[in-house]
Design a protein around this motif. Structure first.
Motif, mmCIF file in Angstrom:
data_model
loop_
_atom_site.group_PDB
_atom_site.id
_atom_site.type_symbol
_atom_site.label_atom_id
_atom_site.label_comp_id
_atom_site.label_asym_id
_atom_site.label_seq_id
_atom_site.Cartn_x
_atom_site.Cartn_y
_atom_site.Cartn_z
ATOM 1 N N ILE A 1 -41.045 -53.616 -13.953
ATOM 2 C CA ILE A 1 -40.012 -53.316 -12.960
ATOM 3 C C ILE A 1 -38.634 -53.702 -13.486
ATOM 4 N N SER B 1 -37.602 -51.155 -16.027
ATOM 5 C CA SER B 1 -37.243 -49.867 -15.426
ATOM 6 C C SER B 1 -35.890 -49.904 -14.730
ATOM 7 N N PHE B 2 -35.391 -51.075 -14.401
ATOM 8 C CA PHE B 2 -34.041 -51.185 -13.847
ATOM 9 C C PHE B 2 -32.998 -51.438 -14.930
ATOM 10 N N MET C 1 -29.724 -48.791 -16.392
ATOM 11 C CA MET C 1 -28.382 -49.361 -16.206
ATOM 12 C C MET C 1 -27.638 -49.440 -17.530
#
Length: 117
Positions: A8, A11-12, A16
């Motif tokens: 997670i 994936s962020f 970005m």
């Protein structure tokens, strides 16, 4: 559990970073009036580069889209007629058609359907 949290986070963080790098690299350093104007063989343009947009065409296109979506919504109504309660089916179909007719009447009164103008 740790792999879920790390995936997670990745994936962020990766999108970005890509967005930040893209915004840094895509900045224009010089805003030149000649480069931002329409090209016409190196001369200043004689008239506007943009053509006037017909509002009548836009209204007809929106009305076409509305009635196109209406057809896509009406087609399944015929299919579910056999499997549903006939009273509920009739009431919901009549309500849907009534809303569409009110919309058509409103467009007609507003003058959006006048082709002569």
């Amino acid at each position: 559990m740790m792999t879920l949290i790390s995936s997670i986070m990745i994936s962020f963080i990766v999108p970005m970073l890509v967005m930040i790098i893209a915004s840094i690299l895509s900045k224009k350093s010089i805003n030149d009036r000649e480069k931002s104007s329409p090209f016409e063989c190196g001369f200043d343009p004689k008239s506007s580069a943009r053509m006037p947009f017909s509002l009548q065409f836009f209204l007809i296109a929106v009305i076409f889209l509305i009635f196109d979506v209406e057809i896509a919504l009406i087609l399944p109504i015929v299919i579910i007629m056999k499997t549903s309660n006939i009273m509920m089916w009739t009431a919901s179909t009549m309500f849907f058609v009534l809303i569409l007719l009110i919309g058509l009447y409103y467009e007609w009164k507003q003058g959006a359907l006048n082709w002569a103008n």
